[in-house]
Design a protein around this motif. Sequence first.
Motif, PDB file in Angstrom:
ATOM      1  N   GLU A  24       1.199  -0.985   0.179  1.00  0.00           N
ATOM      2  CA  GLU A  24       0.026   0.160   0.340  1.00  0.00           C
ATOM      3  C   GLU A  24       0.826   1.330   0.001  1.00  0.00           C
ATOM      4  O   GLU A  24       1.725   1.310   0.906  1.00  0.00           O
ATOM      5  CB  GLU A  24      -0.836  -0.091   1.166  1.00  0.00           C
ATOM      6  N   CYS A  25       0.247   1.884  -0.911  1.00  0.00           N
ATOM      7  CA  CYS A  25       1.924   3.584  -1.095  1.00  0.00           C
ATOM      8  C   CYS A  25       0.310   4.376  -1.655  1.00  0.00           C
ATOM      9  O   CYS A  25       0.019   4.467  -2.691  1.00  0.00           O
ATOM     10  CB  CYS A  25       2.983   3.068  -2.021  1.00  0.00           C
ATOM     11  N   HIS A  26       1.272   5.695  -2.097  1.00  0.00           N
ATOM     12  CA  HIS A  26       0.587   7.090  -2.536  1.00  0.00           C
ATOM     13  C   HIS A  26       1.266   6.718  -4.036  1.00  0.00           C
ATOM     14  O   HIS A  26       2.686   6.800  -4.110  1.00  0.00           O
ATOM     15  CB  HIS A  26       1.271   7.852  -2.322  1.00  0.00           C
ATOM     16  N   GLU A  28       0.291   7.727  -7.137  1.00  0.00           N
ATOM     17  CA  GLU A  28       0.512   8.684  -8.275  1.00  0.00           C
ATOM     18  C   GLU A  28       1.906   9.888  -7.762  1.00  0.00           C
ATOM     19  O   GLU A  28       2.273   9.825  -8.445  1.00  0.00           O
ATOM     20  CB  GLU A  28      -0.981   9.324  -7.654  1.00  0.00           C
ATOM     21  N   GLU A  29       2.159   9.356  -6.195  1.00  0.00           N
ATOM     22  CA  GLU A  29       3.085  10.429  -5.580  1.00  0.00           C
ATOM     23  C   GLU A  29       4.451  10.084  -6.077  1.00  0.00           C
ATOM     24  O   GLU A  29       5.252  10.606  -6.665  1.00  0.00           O
ATOM     25  CB  GLU A  29       3.391  10.263  -3.972  1.00  0.00           C
ATOM     26  N   TRP A  56      -1.377   1.153 -13.386  1.00  0.00           N
ATOM     27  CA  TRP A  56      -0.617   2.281 -13.135  1.00  0.00           C
ATOM     28  C   TRP A  56       0.703   1.996 -14.352  1.00  0.00           C
ATOM     29  O   TRP A  56       0.729   3.258 -14.578  1.00  0.00           O
ATOM     30  CB  TRP A  56       0.116   1.456 -11.572  1.00  0.00           C
TER      31      TRP A  56
END
Length: 125
Positions: A24-26, A28-29, A56
Motif C-alpha cells: 500500500e502506497c501513494h 500517484e506520488e 499503473w
Amino acid sequence: MEHPCFKIWGHALGRLIESRPPVECHMEEILDVIARSRVAIEINGDPHRLDMEPRWVRAARRRGIRFVISTDAHSVSELANLRYGVAMARRGGVPAREVLNTLDADGFARTVSPAAARPRIGDDG
C-alpha cells in the motif's frame, strides 16, 4: 528513487498473486517522483507477480516514464515468462519504443549507466 544510480524500479509493488497483496502506497506520488527522476519501471513477467497492474502502467505512460520488461527468471525455463511481461505491457498500452530492453545492448547499457541522463520516451539511449 532520486539517487543518480537508481535507474529501474523493480518489483514495484511486491505483490505475489494469491499470496501477498501489493504494497500500500501513494502510487500517484511515487510515479511523479519517478517521472522527475527519469527512472524506468519494471513490468514483471513472473506469473506469480505480473506487476505492474495495467492501470499503473497507463498512469506511468501519461508521465512519460519508460519500462523494462523482465522475466524474473531464476532458471532457464523461466525465461519463457517474457511472454507474460509483454502481455502485461500490452494491457497497459506500452509500445516497444517505451521499453528500454528493446534497445541494443550498448544502448541499454548507456541508458542505465549511473553516469547516463535519465531515460525518457523518445530518447534513443
